[in-house]
Design a protein around this motif. Structure first.
Motif, PDB file in Angstrom:
ATOM      1  N   UNK A   1      -4.928   7.420  -5.813  1.00  0.00           N
ATOM      2  CA  UNK A   1      -6.105   7.513  -4.948  1.00  0.00           C
ATOM      3  C   UNK A   1      -6.625   6.125  -4.608  1.00  0.00           C
ATOM      4  N   UNK A   2      -7.135   5.993  -3.388  1.00  0.00           N
ATOM      5  CA  UNK A   2      -7.732   4.724  -2.991  1.00  0.00           C
ATOM      6  C   UNK A   2      -9.220   4.737  -3.326  1.00  0.00           C
ATOM      7  N   UNK A   3      -9.917   3.605  -3.077  1.00  0.00           N
ATOM      8  CA  UNK A   3     -11.297   3.464  -3.530  1.00  0.00           C
ATOM      9  C   UNK A   3     -12.220   4.579  -3.019  1.00  0.00           C
ATOM     10  N   UNK A   4     -12.100   4.939  -1.741  1.00  0.00           N
ATOM     11  CA  UNK A   4     -13.035   5.945  -1.215  1.00  0.00           C
ATOM     12  C   UNK A   4     -12.765   7.326  -1.811  1.00  0.00           C
ATOM     13  N   UNK A   5     -11.542   7.580  -2.231  1.00  0.00           N
ATOM     14  CA  UNK A   5     -11.261   8.869  -2.868  1.00  0.00           C
ATOM     15  C   UNK A   5     -11.803   8.889  -4.294  1.00  0.00           C
TER      16      UNK A   5
ATOM     17  N   UNK B   1       4.205  10.612  -6.036  1.00  0.00           N
ATOM     18  CA  UNK B   1       3.098  10.460  -6.991  1.00  0.00           C
ATOM     19  C   UNK B   1       2.065   9.506  -6.395  1.00  0.00           C
ATOM     20  N   UNK B   2       0.969  10.083  -5.948  1.00  0.00           N
ATOM     21  CA  UNK B   2       0.000   9.303  -5.175  1.00  0.00           C
ATOM     22  C   UNK B   2      -1.045   8.647  -6.075  1.00  0.00           C
TER      23      UNK B   2
ATOM     24  N   UNK C   1     -14.458   7.290  -5.284  1.00  0.00           N
ATOM     25  CA  UNK C   1     -15.907   7.420  -5.154  1.00  0.00           C
ATOM     26  C   UNK C   1     -16.319   8.859  -4.897  1.00  0.00           C
ATOM     27  N   UNK C   2     -15.436   9.581  -4.158  1.00  0.00           N
ATOM     28  CA  UNK C   2     -15.769  10.953  -3.793  1.00  0.00           C
ATOM     29  C   UNK C   2     -15.434  11.944  -4.908  1.00  0.00           C
TER      30      UNK C   2
ATOM     31  N   UNK D   1       0.851  -1.193   0.000  1.00  0.00           N
ATOM     32  CA  UNK D   1       0.000   0.000   0.000  1.00  0.00           C
ATOM     33  C   UNK D   1       0.885   1.241   0.000  1.00  0.00           C
ATOM     34  N   UNK D   2       1.897   1.189  -0.857  1.00  0.00           N
ATOM     35  CA  UNK D   2       2.873   2.277  -0.949  1.00  0.00           C
ATOM     36  C   UNK D   2       2.298   3.339  -1.877  1.00  0.00           C
ATOM     37  N   UNK D   3       1.362   4.121  -1.355  1.00  0.00           N
ATOM     38  CA  UNK D   3       0.459   4.885  -2.203  1.00  0.00           C
ATOM     39  C   UNK D   3       1.022   6.195  -2.740  1.00  0.00           C
ATOM     40  N   UNK D   4       2.084   6.708  -2.150  1.00  0.00           N
ATOM     41  CA  UNK D   4       2.620   7.986  -2.639  1.00  0.00           C
ATOM     42  C   UNK D   4       4.089   7.827  -3.010  1.00  0.00           C
TER      43      UNK D   4
END
Lengths: 132, 271
Positions: free
Chosen positions: B262-266, B259-260, B268-269, B252-255
């Motif tokens: 977005x995860x699922x909830x982001x 460079x990020x 969706x938003x 889960x090395x997201x950034x």
């Protein structure tokens, strides 16, 4: 079972240590010249490697919601401090102070979390820059 | 008092003194080391267990605080002419030089030793296995005669070729065959990165100081950079209740590098 107060005290203790380094350099991902502060509702917590992430729904003046992502400490660091994933729960109202990701997206290091009742804790990794 | 009676009283006194003496000696604390440190069936100190390495505060309890430690500049030997530019690399903007772990490349042995993650040691009479939680690295280290030669065809790697022997109760681990790689967790925010050469020769010496703690002296002999070997004095602490945990750097090395994703909830938003 540990009280929330004890858990939060442990989190604070964890992050009182001098800046150290875990998985990576803070500077490669976040920009210490761009602090960010938001208040909202915790929508999701990802208790995963290499760092935990938590997401906060932030409503602006027009009622539009933006979901911010914040990076915290590695799960192993927290667990070895006696801190479980329950320390931060979906639905908690929090103010988060951190530093924005270098790409300018709605992601940041989660330097400090303040709960609605005023309790202030950190969730950032020890290496991360924390707001004063 | 009759002569026989006196003899009987003296005899009883001697017996009492002998018994008392035996009881007293039985209550004395056993000498440090021989009776109390963990020992294997072969009589050697037994380093088997989950350890909090130099990257922890060593609280003595079940919980502990991760604290990455870097090699101490004051401990370093004088640097050879030209060695400073090999040791200290200025910030380049290239993450493979500035901080390779930020893209999940290995930290390497010299940086792994003080890593703020747990490590499990498994000792047998013939070999020592070390399992590092951070990035799931391992070392399989054969025991043998002291100061023996390494295999002639060692292939350079991030963890090197390690062999071990005993010097009385001191465990000695000798490592060569290391890639030119990071010395420690010196970061861009510190002004760059620190490296060692592929001629690094590492000697780790461990000795129990009590049943739960061990001294951990690491001799760094890098003839390309330093005039002579130098020693970092570290420590280890056993954590009987700990397990090593899974660590997946890419999970889960997201950034990564800023460079990020977005995860699922982001998502969706989003708009």
């Amino acid at each position: 079972m540990k009280s929330l107060g004890a858990i939060l005290a442990a989190i604070s203790a964890l992050l009182m240590v001098s800046p150290a380094v875990a998985h990576h350099s803070f500077a490669t991902e976040y920009d210490r010249s761009k602090p960010v502060s938001v208040t909202g509702v915790v929508r999701k917590v990802e208790w995963r490697n290499p760092h935990i992430w938590f997401y906060v729904d932030v409503k602006d003046a027009r009622g539009d919601v933006t979901t911010w992502g914040f990076s915290g400490a590695p799960p192993a660091f927290l667990m070895r401090q006696g801190i479980s994933r329950d320390a931060l729960k979906t639905g908690d109202v929090v103010k988060v102070d951190g530093f924005r990701a270098r790409d300018g997206s709605n992601n940041a290091s989660g330097g400090r979390v303040t709960f609605a009742d005023g309790r202030s804790v950190f969730t950032a990794s020890p290496e991360d820059v924390r707001p004063n | 008092m009759s002569r026989n009676h006196r003899i009987r009283r003296v005899s009883l006194s001697v017996v009492a003194i002998v018994i008392l003496s035996a009881c007293t000696s039985g209550q004395q604390a056993p000498p440090q080391d021989e009776q109390v440190i963990p020992r294997a069936a072969d009589g050697k100190p037994d380093f088997t267990g989950v350890w909090a390495g130099p990257g922890f505060a060593h609280t003595g309890s079940d919980t502990d605080t991760a604290q990455v430690r870097r090699y101490t500049e004051a401990n370093m030997a004088p640097i050879k002419p030209g060695g400073k530019s090999l040791l200290n690399r200025s910030y380049t903007g290239n993450v493979r030089i500035d901080d390779p772990t930020a893209i999940c490349l290995p930290n390497g042995l010299t940086r792994q030793i003080p890593s703020p993650y747990a490590q499990q040691w498994i000792q047998t009479p013939t070999q020592l296995v070390i399992l590092y939680e951070y990035m799931h690295f391992f070392r399989v280290i054969p025991f043998g005669p002291p100061n023996r030669a390494h295999a002639p065809d060692v292939e350079p790697t991030y963890m090197g070729d390690s062999i071990a022997w005993w010097e009385d109760d001191t465990l000695v681990i000798d490592t060569v065959g290391l890639n030119e790689w990071l010395l420690d967790a010196y970061h861009p925010e510190d002004g760059g990165s620190r490296w060692h050469s592929d001629q690094m020769h590492l000697i780790e010496r461990l000795r129990f100081t009590d049943p739960r703690n061990a001294s951990y002296d690491v001799t760094l002999d890098d003839p390309v950079i330093f005039e002579k070997p130098w020693i970092e004095h570290w420590a280890m602490q056993l954590k009987p209740t700990w397990k090593i945990l899974e660590f997946v750097c890419d999970d889960n090395d997201r950034c990564r590098t800023g460079n990020c994703t977005d995860t699922d909830v982001q998502k969706l938003a989003g708009p």
